[in-house]
Design a protein around this motif. Structure first.
Motif, mmCIF file in Angstrom:
data_model
loop_
_atom_site.group_PDB
_atom_site.id
_atom_site.type_symbol
_atom_site.label_atom_id
_atom_site.label_comp_id
_atom_site.label_asym_id
_atom_site.label_seq_id
_atom_site.Cartn_x
_atom_site.Cartn_y
_atom_site.Cartn_z
ATOM 1 N N ARG A 110 0.813 -1.213 0.000
ATOM 2 C CA ARG A 110 0.000 0.000 0.000
ATOM 3 C C ARG A 110 0.849 1.267 0.000
ATOM 4 O O ARG A 110 0.498 2.250 -0.654
ATOM 5 C CB ARG A 110 -0.919 -0.005 1.232
ATOM 6 C CG ARG A 110 -1.747 1.259 1.413
ATOM 7 C CD ARG A 110 -2.648 1.140 2.630
ATOM 8 N NE ARG A 110 -3.389 2.361 2.880
ATOM 9 C CZ ARG A 110 -4.523 2.685 2.303
ATOM 10 N NH1 ARG A 110 -5.056 1.860 1.413
ATOM 11 N NH2 ARG A 110 -5.157 3.804 2.572
ATOM 12 N N ARG A 111 1.975 1.272 0.725
ATOM 13 C CA ARG A 111 2.736 2.500 0.902
ATOM 14 C C ARG A 111 3.804 2.704 -0.166
ATOM 15 O O ARG A 111 4.809 3.360 0.081
ATOM 16 C CB ARG A 111 3.373 2.510 2.286
ATOM 17 C CG ARG A 111 2.353 2.643 3.397
ATOM 18 C CD ARG A 111 3.011 2.637 4.768
ATOM 19 N NE ARG A 111 3.495 1.317 5.125
ATOM 20 C CZ ARG A 111 4.006 1.017 6.313
ATOM 21 N NH1 ARG A 111 4.133 1.944 7.229
ATOM 22 N NH2 ARG A 111 4.416 -0.218 6.575
ATOM 23 N N ALA A 112 3.611 2.155 -1.358
ATOM 24 C CA ALA A 112 4.596 2.312 -2.417
ATOM 25 C C ALA A 112 4.630 3.753 -2.909
ATOM 26 O O ALA A 112 3.620 4.460 -2.902
ATOM 27 C CB ALA A 112 4.279 1.378 -3.580
ATOM 28 N N ALA A 113 5.810 4.199 -3.327
ATOM 29 C CA ALA A 113 5.945 5.548 -3.849
ATOM 30 C C ALA A 113 5.185 5.672 -5.171
ATOM 31 O O ALA A 113 5.113 4.731 -5.956
ATOM 32 C CB ALA A 113 7.426 5.877 -4.057
ATOM 33 N N ARG A 114 4.646 6.860 -5.413
ATOM 34 C CA ARG A 114 3.815 7.079 -6.602
ATOM 35 C C ARG A 114 4.672 7.645 -7.742
ATOM 36 O O ARG A 114 4.476 8.770 -8.182
ATOM 37 C CB ARG A 114 2.659 8.014 -6.259
ATOM 38 C CG ARG A 114 1.732 7.465 -5.210
ATOM 39 C CD ARG A 114 0.552 8.377 -4.970
ATOM 40 N NE ARG A 114 0.950 9.662 -4.434
ATOM 41 C CZ ARG A 114 1.098 9.928 -3.148
ATOM 42 N NH1 ARG A 114 0.894 8.964 -2.262
ATOM 43 N NH2 ARG A 114 1.442 11.122 -2.726
ATOM 44 N N ASN A 115 5.635 6.867 -8.201
ATOM 45 C CA ASN A 115 6.469 7.298 -9.312
ATOM 46 C C ASN A 115 5.738 7.052 -10.627
ATOM 47 O O ASN A 115 5.234 5.950 -10.859
ATOM 48 C CB ASN A 115 7.800 6.545 -9.325
ATOM 49 C CG ASN A 115 8.637 6.854 -8.099
ATOM 50 O OD1 ASN A 115 8.367 7.821 -7.399
ATOM 51 N ND2 ASN A 115 9.619 6.025 -7.841
ATOM 52 N N PRO A 116 5.687 8.038 -11.524
ATOM 53 C CA PRO A 116 5.027 7.811 -12.817
ATOM 54 C C PRO A 116 5.688 6.666 -13.585
ATOM 55 O O PRO A 116 6.912 6.514 -13.570
ATOM 56 C CB PRO A 116 5.207 9.163 -13.527
ATOM 57 C CG PRO A 116 5.435 10.156 -12.436
ATOM 58 C CD PRO A 116 6.154 9.425 -11.361
ATOM 59 N N ASP A 117 4.872 5.881 -14.255
ATOM 60 C CA ASP A 117 5.319 4.746 -15.086
ATOM 61 C C ASP A 117 6.017 3.664 -14.275
ATOM 62 O O ASP A 117 6.663 2.785 -14.851
ATOM 63 C CB ASP A 117 6.255 5.227 -16.209
ATOM 64 C CG ASP A 117 5.577 6.219 -17.137
ATOM 65 O OD1 ASP A 117 4.354 6.101 -17.319
ATOM 66 O OD2 ASP A 117 6.265 7.112 -17.649
ATOM 67 N N GLN A 118 5.924 3.703 -12.983
ATOM 68 C CA GLN A 118 6.565 2.673 -12.162
ATOM 69 C C GLN A 118 5.967 1.304 -12.444
ATOM 70 O O GLN A 118 6.684 0.340 -12.704
ATOM 71 C CB GLN A 118 6.408 3.040 -10.689
ATOM 72 C CG GLN A 118 6.985 2.042 -9.707
ATOM 73 C CD GLN A 118 6.571 2.371 -8.283
ATOM 74 O OE1 GLN A 118 5.440 2.088 -7.896
ATOM 75 N NE2 GLN A 118 7.468 2.976 -7.530
#
Length: 394
Positions: A110-118
């Protein structure tokens, strides 16, 4: 006659010096420092308790979430490893992509970073399965996942689908404040809840993404069929990559594998800094003693004080502050006179009923804009005086 006797004033009485007077000061000093011993002991105990509390609540890999506290995942990791599943934890995108192969399940908590295109890069690496665990709404939006979330109450939900894993797991339990997945393009949905489902598989870029919104942390793993469903969804392959990128910068790309700004031990550093601050405060603190009052050397008439304030305001051109003081004082006096509140709105309405002036004009006098020049300030003072005289009339 000795020199000491010659300098003594006649008739002056000399107080006898007690024999133990020279030792009184050292005893006082000894009484002043002994409290450092229990204070130091207490500080050490608090420090040890703090560090042990942090350590005991976060045993294991603190960066991946596999901890023994209530919201950790050490229990599910132990169950999967007992079944022969290898679990690797990563916190950066580049090493995660290097470890992915078709016989790998990638789990993004749930706490994953919201990096674009990840998520797109993870899917392009060709894993056997990608599972999003209780994904946030913001994460789904940034990663362009064709799904939304719906709030559902805490309850026990039935499978309601022909999926074999859900059939073997049976019912599952969700805590209060859980979310369900709403996806029109889903290829498989289980456990209907609210307007969506707690387990759904959605297509994305030629791949499938498993959205598992079932809690399987240490606190809820043993409830209903949560453990069974989690093991079946996560344990489809012999290797799991637990990609917890919550410490990864949002600007990270696939080739950036540098250190993060905040590591998993930042809480320990903050705790030690607070303990050091308290220690310095105790060390450098001084007891000031009781407050001593004394009489002023002179008594200044109130009229002179008011005149002095007025001259200071005039010298620095503080018309706004002077107007505020005049209005505040007039409001207090008229509020006491009318037995009302000194709020400008309430007071203006009461004065309008008593004096006949319009409400808008009274608000302008009592709480209007500051005067632009000295003439307007003098005019405001005269208006307030006249208004106060009118308010005093029966």
């Amino acid at each position: 006659m000795s020199p000491t006797a010659q300098t003594q004033m006649p008739g002056a009485a000399t107080a006898p010096v007690p024999a133990d007077q020279p030792e009184s000061a050292p005893r006082g000093r000894r009484r002043g420092w002994w409290w450092w011993i229990p204070a130091t002991a207490v500080l050490l105990v608090v420090t040890l308790a703090f560090m042990v509390g942090l350590g005991s609540g976060r045993i294991g890999d603190t960066q991946s979430g596999f901890t023994t506290d209530a919201d950790g995942f050490s229990a599910i990791r132990a169950l999967l490893e007992d079944e022969g599943v290898t679990i690797e934890t990563t916190t950066r995108l580049a090493p995660t992509l290097d470890r992915i192969d078709p016989d790998t399940t990638v789990v993004i908590p749930r706490r994953a970073a919201r990096n674009p295109d990840q998520l797109a890069q993870v899917l392009a690496a060709g894993p056997g399965r990608v599972v999003l665990v209780n994904a946030r709404r913001s994460y789904l939006e940034v990663q362009s996942v064709p799904a939304e979330l719906d709030q559902v109450p805490g309850a026990v939900y039935q499978a309601g689908c022909p999926d074999p894993a859900a059939g073997r797991a049976g019912s599952i339990a969700v805590n209060q404040g859980g979310t369900a997945v709403v996806a029109e393009t889903a290829t498989m949905v289980c456990y209907p809840a609210g307007e969506g489902h707690l387990y759904a598989v959605v297509p994305m870029g030629g791949h499938e993404v498993h959205l598992l919104n079932v809690p399987f942390d240490n606190q809820t793993l043993a409830r209903e069929g949560n453990a069974s469903l989690a093991m079946q969804v996560l344990g489809q392959h012999n290797k799991i990559i637990w990609y917890d990128a919550r410490f990864e910068s949002t600007g990270t790309t696939a080739g950036d594998d540098g250190p993060t700004l905040l590591g998993p031990t930042w809480l320990h550093a903050v705790g030690l800094a607070l303990i050091a601050l308290v220690t310095c405060a105790i060390w450098r603190g001084r007891r000031l003693g009781p407050i001593i009052t004394e009489q002023l050397p002179v008594v200044i008439p109130a009229a002179e004080t008011v005149e002095g304030h007025g001259r200071l305001y005039a010298r620095i051109g503080a018309r706004e502050h002077a107007a505020q003081q005049l209005r505040a004082a007039a409001r207090r006096r008229m509020a006491r006179l009318l037995g009302n509140h000194d709020d400008p709105e309430v007071l203006a309405q009461a004065l309008a009923d008593r004096t006949g002036h319009s409400y808008a004009q009274l608000r302008q006098w009592l709480d209007g804009p500051p005067p632009r020049n000295d003439d307007e300030l003098v005019s405001l003072k005269r208006q307030l005086d006249a208004l106060e005289q009118e308010a005093r009339q029966p």
